[in-house]
Design a protein around this motif. Structure first.
Motif, PDB file in Angstrom:
ATOM      1  N   GLY A 128       0.530  -1.431   0.000  1.00 21.57           N
ATOM      2  CA  GLY A 128      -0.637   0.155  -0.201  1.00 21.57           C
ATOM      3  C   GLY A 128       0.961   1.258   0.110  1.00 21.57           C
ATOM      4  N   VAL A 129       2.060   1.433   0.690  1.00 19.14           N
ATOM      5  CA  VAL A 129       2.821   2.728   0.474  1.00 19.14           C
ATOM      6  C   VAL A 129       3.545   2.237  -0.478  1.00 19.14           C
ATOM      7  CG1 VAL A 129       4.448   3.302   2.457  1.00 19.14           C
ATOM      8  CG2 VAL A 129       2.886   2.878   3.100  1.00 19.14           C
ATOM      9  N   ALA A 130       4.050   1.718  -0.958  1.00 15.62           N
ATOM     10  CA  ALA A 130       4.580   1.072  -2.571  1.00 15.62           C
ATOM     11  C   ALA A 130       3.814   2.464  -3.830  1.00 15.62           C
ATOM     12  CB  ALA A 130       5.625   0.056  -2.694  1.00 15.62           C
ATOM     13  N   ALA A 131       2.782   1.887  -2.980  1.00 11.42           N
ATOM     14  CA  ALA A 131       1.919   1.816  -4.281  1.00 11.42           C
ATOM     15  C   ALA A 131       1.200   3.544  -4.448  1.00 11.42           C
ATOM     16  CB  ALA A 131       0.081   1.221  -4.402  1.00 11.42           C
ATOM     17  N   CYS A 132       1.768   4.221  -3.845  1.00  7.43           N
ATOM     18  CA  CYS A 132       1.614   5.519  -3.784  1.00  7.43           C
ATOM     19  C   CYS A 132       1.996   6.739  -3.872  1.00  7.43           C
ATOM     20  CB  CYS A 132       1.435   6.084  -1.572  1.00  7.43           C
ATOM     21  SG  CYS A 132      -0.493   5.013  -0.860  1.00  7.43           S
ATOM     22  N   SER A 133       1.362   7.973  -4.694  1.00  9.58           N
ATOM     23  CA  SER A 133       2.298   8.895  -4.498  1.00  9.58           C
ATOM     24  C   SER A 133       2.600   9.823  -4.179  1.00  9.58           C
ATOM     25  CB  SER A 133       1.978   9.858  -6.990  1.00  9.58           C
ATOM     26  OG  SER A 133       1.958   8.607  -7.424  1.00  9.58           O
ATOM     27  N   THR A 134       3.337  10.599  -4.299  1.00  9.40           N
ATOM     28  CA  THR A 134       3.783  11.415  -2.766  1.00  9.40           C
ATOM     29  C   THR A 134       4.450  12.910  -3.434  1.00  9.40           C
ATOM     30  OG1 THR A 134       6.396  10.659  -1.994  1.00  9.40           O
ATOM     31  CG2 THR A 134       4.639  10.183  -1.018  1.00  9.40           C
ATOM     32  N   ILE A 135       4.609  13.769  -3.094  1.00  7.00           N
ATOM     33  CA  ILE A 135       5.106  15.121  -3.554  1.00  7.00           C
ATOM     34  C   ILE A 135       6.268  15.314  -2.984  1.00  7.00           C
ATOM     35  CG2 ILE A 135       6.525  17.245  -2.702  1.00  7.00           C
ATOM     36  CD1 ILE A 135       2.807  17.392  -3.250  1.00  7.00           C
ATOM     37  N   ASP A 136       7.293  14.247  -3.009  1.00  6.11           N
ATOM     38  CA  ASP A 136       8.924  14.322  -2.971  1.00  6.11           C
ATOM     39  C   ASP A 136       9.501  13.341  -4.440  1.00  6.11           C
ATOM     40  OD1 ASP A 136       9.106  15.514  -0.329  1.00  6.11           O
ATOM     41  OD2 ASP A 136       8.651  13.912   0.509  1.00  6.11           O
ATOM     42  N   GLY A 137       8.126  12.080  -4.771  1.00  5.67           N
ATOM     43  CA  GLY A 137       8.348  11.572  -5.737  1.00  5.67           C
ATOM     44  C   GLY A 137       7.799  12.019  -7.053  1.00  5.67           C
ATOM     45  N   LEU A 138       7.719  13.166  -7.115  1.00  5.85           N
ATOM     46  CA  LEU A 138       7.125  14.242  -8.317  1.00  5.85           C
ATOM     47  C   LEU A 138       8.811  14.374  -9.567  1.00  5.85           C
ATOM     48  CD1 LEU A 138       4.314  15.915  -7.218  1.00  5.85           C
ATOM     49  CD2 LEU A 138       3.828  14.450  -9.206  1.00  5.85           C
ATOM     50  N   GLN A 139       8.728  14.388 -10.494  1.00  5.07           N
ATOM     51  CA  GLN A 139      10.326  14.778 -11.298  1.00  5.07           C
ATOM     52  C   GLN A 139      10.108  15.375 -12.570  1.00  5.07           C
ATOM     53  OE1 GLN A 139      12.966  14.145  -9.534  1.00  5.07           O
ATOM     54  NE2 GLN A 139      12.181  13.321  -7.901  1.00  5.07           N
ATOM     55  N   PRO A 140      10.824  16.111 -12.664  1.00  7.26           N
ATOM     56  CA  PRO A 140      10.004  16.553 -14.340  1.00  7.26           C
ATOM     57  C   PRO A 140      10.488  15.423 -15.662  1.00  7.26           C
ATOM     58  CG  PRO A 140      12.191  17.630 -13.502  1.00  7.26           C
ATOM     59  CD  PRO A 140      11.914  16.581 -12.485  1.00  7.26           C
ATOM     60  N   THR A 141      11.154  14.357 -15.520  1.00  5.01           N
ATOM     61  CA  THR A 141      11.015  13.030 -15.764  1.00  5.01           C
ATOM     62  C   THR A 141      10.071  12.728 -16.043  1.00  5.01           C
ATOM     63  OG1 THR A 141      12.256  12.245 -14.606  1.00  5.01           O
ATOM     64  CG2 THR A 141      13.501  13.558 -16.229  1.00  5.01           C
ATOM     65  N   ASP A 142       8.869  12.869 -15.296  1.00  8.66           N
ATOM     66  CA  ASP A 142       8.122  12.098 -15.450  1.00  8.66           C
ATOM     67  C   ASP A 142       7.169  12.586 -16.638  1.00  8.66           C
ATOM     68  OD1 ASP A 142       8.688  10.854 -12.771  1.00  8.66           O
ATOM     69  OD2 ASP A 142       7.585  11.968 -11.697  1.00  8.66           O
ATOM     70  N   SER A 143       6.001  11.625 -16.943  1.00 10.99           N
ATOM     71  CA  SER A 143       4.622  11.886 -18.253  1.00 10.99           C
ATOM     72  C   SER A 143       3.889  12.817 -17.441  1.00 10.99           C
ATOM     73  CB  SER A 143       4.264  11.126 -18.224  1.00 10.99           C
ATOM     74  OG  SER A 143       3.273  11.232 -19.433  1.00 10.99           O
ATOM     75  N   GLY A 144       4.245  13.657 -17.894  1.00  8.56           N
ATOM     76  CA  GLY A 144       2.752  15.344 -18.025  1.00  8.56           C
ATOM     77  C   GLY A 144       3.341  15.499 -19.404  1.00  8.56           C
ATOM     78  N   VAL A 145       3.114  17.709 -19.398  1.00  6.11           N
ATOM     79  CA  VAL A 145       2.462  18.038 -20.358  1.00  6.11           C
ATOM     80  C   VAL A 145       3.187  18.863 -19.787  1.00  6.11           C
ATOM     81  CG1 VAL A 145       0.667  19.476 -20.925  1.00  6.11           C
ATOM     82  CG2 VAL A 145      -0.277  17.742 -20.070  1.00  6.11           C
ATOM     83  N   THR A 146       3.748  19.496 -21.285  1.00  4.51           N
ATOM     84  CA  THR A 146       4.708  20.510 -21.319  1.00  4.51           C
ATOM     85  C   THR A 146       4.665  21.781 -22.497  1.00  4.51           C
ATOM     86  OG1 THR A 146       6.793  18.870 -21.393  1.00  4.51           O
ATOM     87  CG2 THR A 146       7.608  21.116 -22.588  1.00  4.51           C
TER      88      THR A 146
END
Length: 133
Positions: free
Chosen positions: A17-35
């Motif tokens: 359960g803990v491993a499947a959570c996204s946290t603020i600290d886990g956000l990276q600019p290389t993650d999928s997103g919008v530019t």
């Protein structure tokens, strides 16, 4: 014996359960997103627009202008556990010809079915505010 097995299973479930959570600290600019690419604007204009977009309906939990990073979270609701959102501005320079704004949005849990991808709406707010493409 049954108590030991139960404890091991409980600890295992907690770890998953803990491993499947996204946290603020886990956000990276290389993650999928919008530019969003911005030209003919100052860093201060880009930063001001980014702060405004990241605080509209969201709670800013980390902000660092010198690093070009803003991280926010969306609250949990009736059908969602909430989301975490990161915004990354590059380059971090007052005199650049153009800036790249990377917006990453993740659900709090990988098991979460509902939830909103905040990246497109934040990008649209920044584009409208700065009249960029």
């Amino acid at each position: 014996m049954i108590k030991t097995v139960s404890k091991v299973l409980a600890v295992g479930a907690l770890c998953l359960g803990v491993a499947a959570c996204s946290t603020i600290d886990g956000l990276q600019p290389t993650d999928s997103g919008v530019t969003v690419e911005v030209r003919n604007k100052t860093y201060n204009e880009v930063w001001k627009s980014s702060v405004s977009a990241m605080s509209s309906g969201l709670a800013i939990v980390e902000i660092n202008k010198s690093a070009g990073v803003i991280k926010s979270e969306a609250p949990a609701g009736m059908a969602t556990w909430g989301e975490v959102i990161g915004l990354f501005v590059t380059p971090v320079s007052q005199s650049a010809d153009s800036y790249s704004i990377r917006i990453v949005s993740k659900k709090r849990s990988t098991y979460q079915i509902t939830g909103q991808d905040w990246a497109p709406s934040i990008a649209a707010r920044i584009q409208a505010d700065l009249d960029s493409e």
